[in-house]
Design a protein around this motif. Structure first.
Motif, PDB file in Angstrom:
ATOM      1  N   VAL A   1      28.441  45.002  32.018  1.00  0.00           N
ATOM      2  CA  VAL A   1      27.332  44.509  32.820  1.00  0.00           C
ATOM      3  C   VAL A   1      26.575  45.713  33.370  1.00  0.00           C
ATOM      4  O   VAL A   1      27.179  46.704  33.790  1.00  0.00           O
ATOM      5  CB  VAL A   1      27.815  43.587  33.966  1.00  0.00           C
ATOM      6  CG1 VAL A   1      28.801  44.289  34.903  1.00  0.00           C
ATOM      7  CG2 VAL A   1      26.625  43.055  34.759  1.00  0.00           C
ATOM      8  N   VAL A   2      25.255  45.637  33.335  1.00  0.00           N
ATOM      9  CA  VAL A   2      24.414  46.666  33.935  1.00  0.00           C
ATOM     10  C   VAL A   2      24.499  46.517  35.451  1.00  0.00           C
ATOM     11  O   VAL A   2      24.370  45.405  35.988  1.00  0.00           O
ATOM     12  CB  VAL A   2      22.952  46.536  33.464  1.00  0.00           C
ATOM     13  CG1 VAL A   2      22.098  47.655  34.060  1.00  0.00           C
ATOM     14  CG2 VAL A   2      22.870  46.540  31.939  1.00  0.00           C
ATOM     15  N   THR A   3      24.712  47.625  36.143  1.00  0.00           N
ATOM     16  CA  THR A   3      24.771  47.619  37.608  1.00  0.00           C
ATOM     17  C   THR A   3      23.532  48.281  38.185  1.00  0.00           C
ATOM     18  O   THR A   3      22.658  48.757  37.453  1.00  0.00           O
ATOM     19  CB  THR A   3      26.041  48.354  38.094  1.00  0.00           C
ATOM     20  OG1 THR A   3      25.939  49.741  37.721  1.00  0.00           O
ATOM     21  CG2 THR A   3      27.293  47.747  37.466  1.00  0.00           C
ATOM     22  N   ASP A   4      23.467  48.347  39.508  1.00  0.00           N
ATOM     23  CA  ASP A   4      22.301  48.951  40.163  1.00  0.00           C
ATOM     24  C   ASP A   4      22.154  50.428  39.819  1.00  0.00           C
ATOM     25  O   ASP A   4      21.039  50.964  39.838  1.00  0.00           O
ATOM     26  CB  ASP A   4      22.403  48.798  41.680  1.00  0.00           C
ATOM     27  CG  ASP A   4      22.211  47.355  42.130  1.00  0.00           C
ATOM     28  OD1 ASP A   4      21.561  46.589  41.387  1.00  0.00           O
ATOM     29  OD2 ASP A   4      22.712  46.995  43.206  1.00  0.00           O
ATOM     30  N   ASP A   5      23.285  51.089  39.503  1.00  0.00           N
ATOM     31  CA  ASP A   5      23.215  52.530  39.235  1.00  0.00           C
ATOM     32  C   ASP A   5      23.860  52.934  37.914  1.00  0.00           C
ATOM     33  O   ASP A   5      24.081  54.113  37.667  1.00  0.00           O
ATOM     34  CB  ASP A   5      23.868  53.318  40.378  1.00  0.00           C
ATOM     35  CG  ASP A   5      25.310  52.899  40.630  1.00  0.00           C
ATOM     36  OD1 ASP A   5      25.820  52.018  39.903  1.00  0.00           O
ATOM     37  OD2 ASP A   5      25.931  53.459  41.558  1.00  0.00           O
ATOM     38  N   GLY A   6      24.168  51.976  37.044  1.00  0.00           N
ATOM     39  CA  GLY A   6      24.782  52.337  35.765  1.00  0.00           C
ATOM     40  C   GLY A   6      25.371  51.148  35.062  1.00  0.00           C
ATOM     41  O   GLY A   6      24.674  50.199  34.698  1.00  0.00           O
ATOM     42  N   VAL A   7      26.702  51.154  34.901  1.00  0.00           N
ATOM     43  CA  VAL A   7      27.355  50.142  34.079  1.00  0.00           C
ATOM     44  C   VAL A   7      28.776  49.904  34.564  1.00  0.00           C
ATOM     45  O   VAL A   7      29.428  50.811  35.107  1.00  0.00           O
ATOM     46  CB  VAL A   7      27.370  50.591  32.595  1.00  0.00           C
ATOM     47  CG1 VAL A   7      28.212  51.839  32.399  1.00  0.00           C
ATOM     48  CG2 VAL A   7      27.832  49.478  31.663  1.00  0.00           C
ATOM     49  N   GLU A   8      29.267  48.682  34.381  1.00  0.00           N
ATOM     50  CA  GLU A   8      30.662  48.325  34.639  1.00  0.00           C
ATOM     51  C   GLU A   8      31.230  47.707  33.375  1.00  0.00           C
ATOM     52  O   GLU A   8      30.657  46.759  32.819  1.00  0.00           O
ATOM     53  CB  GLU A   8      30.753  47.323  35.793  1.00  0.00           C
ATOM     54  CG  GLU A   8      32.169  46.817  36.056  1.00  0.00           C
ATOM     55  CD  GLU A   8      32.217  45.648  37.021  1.00  0.00           C
ATOM     56  OE1 GLU A   8      33.300  45.044  37.172  1.00  0.00           O
ATOM     57  OE2 GLU A   8      31.166  45.314  37.620  1.00  0.00           O
ATOM     58  N   LEU A   9      32.363  48.236  32.899  1.00  0.00           N
ATOM     59  CA  LEU A   9      33.024  47.655  31.729  1.00  0.00           C
ATOM     60  C   LEU A   9      33.824  46.436  32.160  1.00  0.00           C
ATOM     61  O   LEU A   9      34.668  46.519  33.060  1.00  0.00           O
ATOM     62  CB  LEU A   9      33.939  48.688  31.068  1.00  0.00           C
ATOM     63  CG  LEU A   9      33.263  49.942  30.519  1.00  0.00           C
ATOM     64  CD1 LEU A   9      34.280  50.812  29.781  1.00  0.00           C
ATOM     65  CD2 LEU A   9      32.106  49.586  29.605  1.00  0.00           C
ATOM     66  N   LEU A  10      33.578  45.320  31.491  1.00  0.00           N
ATOM     67  CA  LEU A  10      34.265  44.074  31.817  1.00  0.00           C
ATOM     68  C   LEU A  10      35.506  43.862  30.969  1.00  0.00           C
ATOM     69  O   LEU A  10      36.307  42.967  31.273  1.00  0.00           O
ATOM     70  CB  LEU A  10      33.309  42.893  31.633  1.00  0.00           C
ATOM     71  CG  LEU A  10      32.026  42.953  32.467  1.00  0.00           C
ATOM     72  CD1 LEU A  10      31.128  41.750  32.151  1.00  0.00           C
ATOM     73  CD2 LEU A  10      32.339  42.997  33.955  1.00  0.00           C
TER      74      LEU A  10
END
Length: 332
Positions: A306-315
């Motif tokens: 998921v795209v976050t406010d400052d980059g990415v989070e792997l789900l």
């Protein structure tokens, strides 16, 4: 281009000393793992208990409603986190079972059981049309790029294999894959796996809100081609959520028209397929299996994110923070 010496095992002669240093001739040692993959016998489709929640295509086949919003609400993301972590655990456990002598059908049986034990449905099972995919995991060996159907073929020492696991649970899909060596693979195959892992990581690092998704393809293509490998064009990353495959489309090579702008809350996969030789594919008669036209090997790694406010989070990152598969597994 890489200046590292390489060993093309497809050009070794039967009476050459085997690359592994065993002292045997190549024909008596690892040659079998260089033969082109031939389909085995496919066992009957495995049943899923009635209490397991199913995606809409489970009973009669089918594909997806591509109108699903690309940006997901927080509640959907929470479900995707839980499902993604469960998919990562299943991928890790099936990968641990890889060894010379096991069949890809046995790996499918294990994945099928683990999905059900996790309270989920194996997303590939009966997905698609003409024909639907008949198994619970994709097992892509050596020159098979993707969507290999598990069957009676025995894995051989020196093979490489990609396992692609997707779990449907809580109404959402978690999609992830990784590549392993079977026993001892040749140095060039191991370099391919490591480079593919690096390409995937660099693609993930390129995920930033406000930037086009073409940044992802540029990062992957630059690294793969600098190492002397090619990027498969025909298969792409994709949006994922309540549907298995949806928008946006994520190319693993640079194309300026792949210009969807990344936004916080947008979910998709990055899953580059990197080849030793030609990137073009040929399809098997089963309607699913794609292999390289020149018979040279490919590798792949995949995460849902998921795209976050400052980059990415792997789900689909394993709970221990480490990637599955070979090629090095540093923390993401």
């Amino acid at each position: 281009m890489s200046t590292t010496p390489t060993l093309d095992i497809t050009k070794m002669k039967p009476n050459d000393p085997c690359w592994c240093g065993s002292g045997y001739k190549f024909k008596r040692c690892h040659k079998a793992s260089t033969d082109r993959v031939i389909a085995g016998t496919i066992s009957p489709m495995r049943p899923v208990p009635p209490e397991i929640e199913r995606p809409h295509y489970a009973e009669h086949g089918g594909t997806d409603d591509r109108d699903e919003p690309m940006v997901k609400p927080p509640e959907t993301l929470d479900r995707m986190r839980r499902t993604g972590r469960a998919a990562a655990a299943i991928l890790r456990e099936v990968g641990a079972a890889i060894e010379p002598g096991i069949t890809t059908d046995e790996l499918d049986a294990l994945c099928h059981r683990l999905c059900i034990e996790a309270g989920g449905y194996p997303s590939p099972l009966n997905y698609g049309i003409d024909p639907p995919f008949p198994k619970s995991i994709c097992t892509s060996v050596n020159e098979v790029i993707c969507h290999g159907i598990p069957d009676s073929r025995v894995l051989r020492d020196g093979d490489i294999i990609n396992l692609d696991v997707t779990l449907f649970r809580e109404g959402v899909h978690g999609d992830t894959n990784a590549t392993w060596a079977v026993g001892t693979a040749d140095p060039e195959s191991m370099r391919l796996i490591r480079t593919t892992r690096e390409c995937t990581s660099l693609g993930i690092e390129a995920v930033k809100p406000g930037r086009p998704v073409s940044d992802i393809g540029r990062a992957i293509q630059d690294h793969a081609e600098a190492a002397g490998f090619s990027v498969v064009r025909a298969f792409v990353g994709h949006g994922v959520g309540t549907e298995f495959h949806t928008h946006p489309e994520i190319l693993h090579y640079y194309h300026p028209r792949n210009d969807t702008v990344m936004e916080p809350g947008m979910t998709f996969t990055i899953e580059p397929m990197i080849a030793i030789g030609a990137w073009e594919q040929r399809m098997w008669n089963d309607g699913w299996t794609a292999a390289t036209v020149d018979g040279k090997r490919t590798a792949q790694f995949e995460h849902t994110m998921v795209v976050t406010d400052d980059g990415v989070e792997l789900l689909t990152l394993h709970e221990d923070g480490r990637w599955s598969g070979d090629g090095g597994s540093p923390e993401a």
